[in-house]
Design an enzyme around this catalytic site. Structure first.
Site, PDB file in Angstrom:
ATOM      1  N   ASP A 100       0.856  -1.181   0.000  1.00  0.00           N
ATOM      2  CA  ASP A 100       0.000   0.000   0.000  1.00  0.00           C
ATOM      3  C   ASP A 100       0.895   1.236   0.000  1.00  0.00           C
ATOM      4  OD1 ASP A 100      -2.918   0.905   0.401  1.00  0.00           O
ATOM      5  OD2 ASP A 100      -1.831   2.075   1.898  1.00  0.00           O
ATOM      6  N   ASN A 157      -2.574  13.097  -3.720  1.00  0.00           N
ATOM      7  CA  ASN A 157      -3.737  13.510  -4.510  1.00  0.00           C
ATOM      8  C   ASN A 157      -4.263  14.867  -4.065  1.00  0.00           C
ATOM      9  OD1 ASN A 157      -4.046  11.465  -6.406  1.00  0.00           O
ATOM     10  ND2 ASN A 157      -5.310  10.215  -5.080  1.00  0.00           N
ATOM     11  N   HIS A 203      -5.176  14.711  -8.763  1.00  0.00           N
ATOM     12  CA  HIS A 203      -5.315  13.301  -9.144  1.00  0.00           C
ATOM     13  C   HIS A 203      -4.455  12.927 -10.354  1.00  0.00           C
ATOM     14  CE1 HIS A 203      -8.374  12.214  -6.230  1.00  0.00           C
ATOM     15  NE2 HIS A 203      -8.883  13.427  -6.416  1.00  0.00           N
ATOM     16  N   ASP A 237      -2.097   9.784 -10.415  1.00  0.00           N
ATOM     17  CA  ASP A 237      -2.070   8.790 -11.491  1.00  0.00           C
ATOM     18  C   ASP A 237      -0.642   8.554 -11.991  1.00  0.00           C
ATOM     19  OD1 ASP A 237      -4.807   8.556 -11.301  1.00  0.00           O
ATOM     20  OD2 ASP A 237      -5.244   9.632 -13.167  1.00  0.00           O
ATOM     21  N   GLU A 240      -4.571   2.468  -4.260  1.00  0.00           N
ATOM     22  CA  GLU A 240      -3.109   2.454  -4.218  1.00  0.00           C
ATOM     23  C   GLU A 240      -2.582   1.173  -3.582  1.00  0.00           C
ATOM     24  OE1 GLU A 240      -4.485   4.477  -0.431  1.00  0.00           O
ATOM     25  OE2 GLU A 240      -5.110   4.514  -2.503  1.00  0.00           O
TER      26      GLU A 240
END
Length: 191
Positions: free
Chosen positions: A66, A74, A79, A83, A109
């Site tokens: 994770d 973010n 975002h 990405d 994630e």
């Protein structure tokens, strides 16, 4: 001439049909953003390895990964930057895992890695290398003082016949991941 034209058109049709079929198979099995296996596919592959290891008696490892503080990335940078981080971590996995290893994005994630035919020490060495490469992502994207890192829970399975379902395996690795998170993140915990 007419027959040759028909055969050529038929060949083109077969080629395009096969190409579209392969494209749709890829899309059905891969995450659209990272190109890694998607959740369903990686879980099916884990089940296959689990069953194979029972029959062929080989050791394997699963790792729940994770990304740390991903929400902060973010929220701070947007975002699209998040990405980019996900794409870059996928590249890190692909470049640092062996050909027989498998990796999938199971949500947000979070990732699942499967490392068959290696012992726990070998798997941890791979993870440590990936962990170092992950910190380099923040420099390549210019995240200022935010450092990209991950927490991981790893489970080594030497005798799969003692376990009944893959859900048991996933839960053990997931519990180790949560311990890694509670220890301050950027760490690997063995289940």
């Amino acid at each position: 001439v007419f027959i040759l034209i028909i055969l050529a058109l038929f060949s083109i049709l077969i080629y395009r049909t096969r190409k579209h079929k392969l494209h749709f198979q890829y899309m059905a099995n891969h995450d659209g953003l990272t190109g890694l296996y998607n959740r369903n596919c990686i879980l099916n592959k884990l089940d296959d390895i689990f069953q194979d290891s029972k029959n062929l008696k080989f050791e394997f490892n699963i790792v729940m990964v994770d990304l740390d503080h991903f929400k902060k990335i973010n929220d701070t940078f947007g975002h699209s930057t998040g990405d980019q981080v996900l794409k870059k971590i996928a590249t890190v996995f692909n470049n640092n895992l062996d050909e027989k290893d498998l990796c999938g994005r199971i949500g947000g994630e979070e990732f699942l890695l499967i490392m068959p035919y290696v012992n726990l020490n070998q798997a941890i060495k791979k993870l440590e290398k990936i962990k170092i490469k992950t910190t380099e992502i923040s420099h390549s994207i210019n995240l200022n003082d935010l450092v990209t890192s991950f927490s991981a829970g790893i489970l080594n399975i030497q005798n799969p016949s003692t376990l009944n379902k893959i859900e048991e395996i996933i839960k053990q690795a997931d519990d180790a991941l949560y311990k890694a998170k509670s220890k301050g993140r950027n760490t690997i915990v063995i289940a």
